[in-house]
Design an enzyme around this catalytic site. Structure first.
Site, PDB file in Angstrom:
ATOM      1  CG  HIS A 180      -0.377  -0.139   2.516  1.00 46.99           C
ATOM      2  ND1 HIS A 180       0.505   0.793   3.001  1.00 46.99           N
ATOM      3  CD2 HIS A 180      -0.507  -1.065   3.490  1.00 46.99           C
ATOM      4  CE1 HIS A 180       0.887   0.449   4.215  1.00 46.99           C
ATOM      5  NE2 HIS A 180       0.299  -0.688   4.536  1.00 46.99           N
ATOM      6  CB  CYS A 215       3.210  -6.023  17.150  1.00 46.56           C
ATOM      7  SG  CYS A 215       2.156  -4.596  17.270  1.00 46.56           S
ATOM      8  CB  CYS A 239      -2.002  -4.464  20.524  1.00 40.02           C
ATOM      9  SG  CYS A 239      -0.869  -3.721  19.338  1.00 40.02           S
ATOM     10  CG  HIS A 288      -2.084  -4.374  15.272  1.00 40.55           C
ATOM     11  ND1 HIS A 288      -0.782  -4.410  15.715  1.00 40.55           N
ATOM     12  CD2 HIS A 288      -2.027  -4.426  13.921  1.00 40.55           C
ATOM     13  CE1 HIS A 288       0.030  -4.492  14.681  1.00 40.55           C
ATOM     14  NE2 HIS A 288      -0.686  -4.504  13.577  1.00 40.55           N
TER      15      HIS A 288
HETATM   16  N1  MSP Z   1       8.204  -6.984   8.635  1.00 40.22           N
HETATM   17  C1  MSP Z   1       8.301  -5.878   9.496  1.00 40.22           C
HETATM   18  C2  MSP Z   1       9.604  -5.136   9.264  1.00 40.22           C
HETATM   19  C3  MSP Z   1      10.826  -5.948   9.455  1.00 40.22           C
HETATM   20  S1  MSP Z   1      12.261  -5.043   9.059  1.00 40.22           S
HETATM   21  C4  MSP Z   1      13.505  -5.940   9.621  1.00 40.22           C
HETATM   22  C5  MSP Z   1       7.146  -4.928   9.235  1.00 40.22           C
HETATM   23  N2  MSP Z   1       6.545  -5.023   8.046  1.00 40.22           N
HETATM   24  S2  MSP Z   1       5.336  -4.085   7.557  1.00 40.22           S
HETATM   25  O1  MSP Z   1       4.888  -4.656   6.312  1.00 40.22           O
HETATM   26  O2  MSP Z   1       4.361  -3.943   8.573  1.00 40.22           O
HETATM   27  O3  MSP Z   1       5.969  -2.734   7.213  1.00 40.22           O
HETATM   28  C6  MSP Z   1       6.082  -1.688   8.141  1.00 40.22           C
HETATM   29  C7  MSP Z   1       6.689  -0.510   7.434  1.00 40.22           C
HETATM   30  O4  MSP Z   1       5.903  -0.167   6.273  1.00 40.22           O
HETATM   31  C8  MSP Z   1       6.734   0.781   8.233  1.00 40.22           C
HETATM   32  O5  MSP Z   1       7.816   0.847   9.133  1.00 40.22           O
HETATM   33  C9  MSP Z   1       6.846   1.774   7.100  1.00 40.22           C
HETATM   34  O6  MSP Z   1       8.098   1.715   6.537  1.00 40.22           O
HETATM   35  C10 MSP Z   1       5.836   1.221   6.116  1.00 40.22           C
HETATM   36  N3  MSP Z   1       4.493   1.667   6.431  1.00 40.22           N
HETATM   37  C11 MSP Z   1       3.411   0.865   6.661  1.00 40.22           C
HETATM   38  N4  MSP Z   1       2.311   1.655   6.858  1.00 40.22           N
HETATM   39  C12 MSP Z   1       2.649   2.945   6.776  1.00 40.22           C
HETATM   40  C13 MSP Z   1       1.931   4.153   6.784  1.00 40.22           C
HETATM   41  N5  MSP Z   1       0.626   4.220   6.970  1.00 40.22           N
HETATM   42  N6  MSP Z   1       2.632   5.286   6.573  1.00 40.22           N
HETATM   43  C14 MSP Z   1       3.971   5.285   6.315  1.00 40.22           C
HETATM   44  N7  MSP Z   1       4.676   4.155   6.287  1.00 40.22           N
HETATM   45  C15 MSP Z   1       4.085   2.985   6.622  1.00 40.22           C
HETATM   46  O7  MSP Z   1       6.874  -4.116  10.106  1.00 40.22           O
END
Ligand code: MSP
Length: 635
Positions: free
Chosen positions: A19, A130, A144, A147
């Site tokens: 996304h 998480c 949490c 979430h």
């Molecule tokens: N798999 C773990 C990360 C492991 S890294 C060793 C994870 N994945 S995630 O798919 O949830 O991705 C999180 C990351 O996606 C956030 O830290 C950010 O980089 C990006 N984002 C997800 N949602 C977001 C927003 N709504 N806005 C901005 N960035 C966001 O956590």
């Protein structure tokens, strides 16, 4: 000495499709990578997918496929997305890749041998979203904080990483390296975590409960905790421990994440590295969250924005520009399609797009098909040149501070100074008299050189548009396209062949513009808000009301103080005073939100809100075909 730069994004979970949040982080990483390449740095850029753990097993079960099949499918979506967004990652790590599995086992073995892993009992609250345990005090109302779900209570025997042993070291490291975690608010947040005693980290899951993970090298019955596995991707990507890339790039590692995963990156990861005998990364760069029209983006709200939809609708470079321009690095931002269209029309179509078309049109018309030789530099050209030099320096500073939106503001200031230069020099007037030939050539040269400088500066943000400008300016060689070529002024070669092109950024017509009746201004139609459930709608208590009395609020043009009857009398302050006089509104049967929290408007209490809509002649109140009873519920 050769300059080097290593940038990483989080590896994204494969439980859902990409996304706008994922796109944002990855595009920021791409802008940084491209900028450093442009400065001649040897650069490495890694991204990938995080595929193990409960979360993926749950998602695969729901989809009715194996975790591997599920991971393959979603990982492929991420992999295919990045080239579509002009993202130039050098590597794509999957945590199911054999070389990653090997690296994780190696590091576990090393930490185990170092005495920092022990076996014990764990009891705690686990949030699958998480993929981490929470302490009771971290939960908000037993839920949490991320979430808002109730975590599972778990009690099991597991392996622990002696994280507590590195607490003092980490506090010292963060204190001695003020930039280690930036911006400062996140450094403070990490230090706040460290104010309490650090608990050891549970780093295994028994296979009796979860098999989808990397088997511990020292106990066949356990798999590795997903975060311990995932963080290690950052060294897998550059070939830890033997690879030449590891030696070159690890000392300059820059991680890019959002605030949601500060704790694993700011606390777990540096202590893991320390225990494994690897030096800490250089910087952790933390950005805020994109919300959508002021609400949190989530599947359940149905407001998830898919990057390819926006790219297909508005074009890639506008999408990249908007993301970078509308978020202050480190703070949250709200996405709205109207704001996006506004940026396209004003910054891109008007400011930059027009500058390119006007300059190219004049250059071709007055100088023929080639970049003219500048002849006479006048003092009055000084401002343009000085602004160019200042902009180059300012952009460099902004990049070093990750203030990418500010870098764009600086570039756009330069674009506007150039647009003003055209207006003030009036080349079309000079062109009327051959006496001005040399002056005209110089002015045209200056404009074309300003375009080249702009194109170089926007390259990391909008590589496609920059390439189109270079093509129009006849610059094919890298030498004319890099940051070094920007100083001193005059890097554009006279004699280059000019080619006019299509407008760079077509204006986007809003719905209101297309349907606009002549002579009347209609506001852009706001887009439909995200879906809500029936239960959510039921919370709004809409009632029929009758206006009993009305008077103007002193010193306000808009506000009327109304007495309305619903379930008895009550007072509402409404902004209808421009469209309705007190006399005109008294006696009307209207619709009111009856359970809105009381608010004060200009010091007067208001208990409810009237429903109205816009017309070309102003506001109109909602009414009825047949007269209902006062107080009746609207459903
Ligand atoms: N798999 C773990 C990360 C492991 S890294 C060793 C994870 N994945 S995630 O798919 O949830 O991705 C999180 C990351 O996606 C956030 O830290 C950010 O980089 C990006 N984002 C997800 N949602 C977001 C927003 N709504 N806005 C901005 N960035 C966001 O956590």
């Amino acid at each position: 000495m050769e300059h080097t730069f290593y940038i990483t994004t989080p590896i994204y979970y494969v439980n859902a499709s990409p996304h706008i949040g994922h796109a944002y982080t990855t595009i920021v990483a791409d802008v940084l990578a491209r900028y450093h390449r442009l400065r001649g740095f040897r650069t490495f850029f890694s991204t990938g997918t995080d595929e193990h753990g409960d979360k993926i097993v749950e998602a695969a079960q729901k989809a009715g496929v194996t975790p591997q099949a599920y991971a393959d499918q979603i990982s492929a979506q991420f992999r295919a997305l990045w080239p579509e967004l002009a993202v130039t990652n050098d590597v794509f790590v999957r945590t199911t890749d054999p070389n990653h599995v090997e690296t994780v086992r190696r590091i576990l073995q090393k930490v185990h041998e170092g005495g920092d892993i022990y076996f014990g009992q764990y009891e705690g609250f686990y949030c699958v979203g998480c993929e981490r345990f929470y302490m009771e005090k971290e939960l908000v109302g037993g839920r949490c904080p991320q979430h808002e779900t109730v975590p599972e209570h778990r009690k099991e025997s597991n392996y622990f990483f002696r994280m507590s042993r590195y607490q003092e070291w980490l506090i010292r490291h963060i204190s001695e390296h003020p930039d280690f975690i930036r911006p400062e608010r996140y450094r403070n947040e990490a230090l706040a975590f460290l104010r309490d005693p650090l608990e050891d980290l549970c780093i295994s899951r028994p296979k009796s409960r979860l098999t989808w993970g990397i088997t511990l090298p020292f106990d066949e019955n356990y798999v590795t905790y997903v975060w311990f596995d995932a963080l290690i991707n950052y060294v897998t990507a550059i070939g830890y421990p033997e690879g030449e890339n590891f030696r070159t790039f690890w000392p300059v590692a820059e991680h890019l994440i959002a605030k949601d995963i500060l704790k694993p990156h700011g606390i777990y990861w540096p202590t893991m590295l320390k225990a494994a005998g690897i030096e800490p990364y250089r910087n952790l760069n933390v950005h805020g969250y994109w919300n959508i029209d002021q609400s949190k983006m989530s599947k359940s709200l149905g407001n998830v924005i898919r990057p390819l939809d926006l790219k297909d609708k508005y074009g890639l470079d506008p999408f990249r520009y908007f993301l970078l321009r509308d978020m202050v690095f480190g703070l949250d931002s709200s996405f709205s399609e109207e704001a996006f269209i506004q940026r396209i029309n004003s910054d891109l179509a008007n400011d930059l797009g027009n500058l390119v078309s006007r300059t190219m049109a004049m250059a071709v018309k007055y100088a023929g098909d080639c970049v003219p030789e500048p002849v006479e530099t006048a003092e009055e050209d000084g401002l343009l040149r000085e602004t160019a030099a200042l902009t180059v320096t300012e952009v460099e500073t902004c990049f070093s501070e990750l203030a990418l939106h500010k870098a764009l503001i600086a570039i756009w200031d330069f674009i506007n100074v150039t647009n003003k230069y055209i207006v003030e020099r009036e080349p079309w007037v000079l062109a009327k008299d051959p006496v001005n030939r040399d002056r005209l050539k110089t002015i045209l040269y200056n404009l074309l050189e300003a375009l080249r400088i702009t194109a170089v500066l926007i390259t990391p943000f909008m590589p496609g548009s920059a390439a189109k400008i270079f093509e129009q300016l006849g610059i094919a060689d890298a030498a004319g396209q890099n940051l070094e070529s920007l100083q001193p002024w005059g890097g554009l070669k006279a004699g280059n062949e000019l080619k006019r092109g299509e407008p760079l950024f077509p204006r986007v017509e809003t719905r209101a513009e297309t349907a606009k009746p002549e002579g009347i201004t209609v506001e852009a139609q706001p887009s439909i808000k995200p879906e809500i459930s029936h239960e959510e709608f039921e919370k709004v208590d809409l009632r029929v009301a009758k206006v009993l009395a009305a008077e103007r609020v002193p010193k306000s043009k808009k506000l009327l103080k109304l007495t309305v009857e619903i379930d008895g009398e009550r007072q509402i302050v409404a902004g209808m005073g421009v469209d309705y006089s007190p006399e005109a509104i008294v006696g009307k049967t209207i619709v009111v939100v009856a359970n809105l929290k009381p608010a004060k408007l200009m010091g007067i209490e208001s208990r409810g809100m009237l429903l109205a809509t816009d017309t070309s002649e102003g506001l109109t109140l909602l009414g009825f075909d047949r007269p209902p009873k006062t107080g009746a519920k609207i459903h």
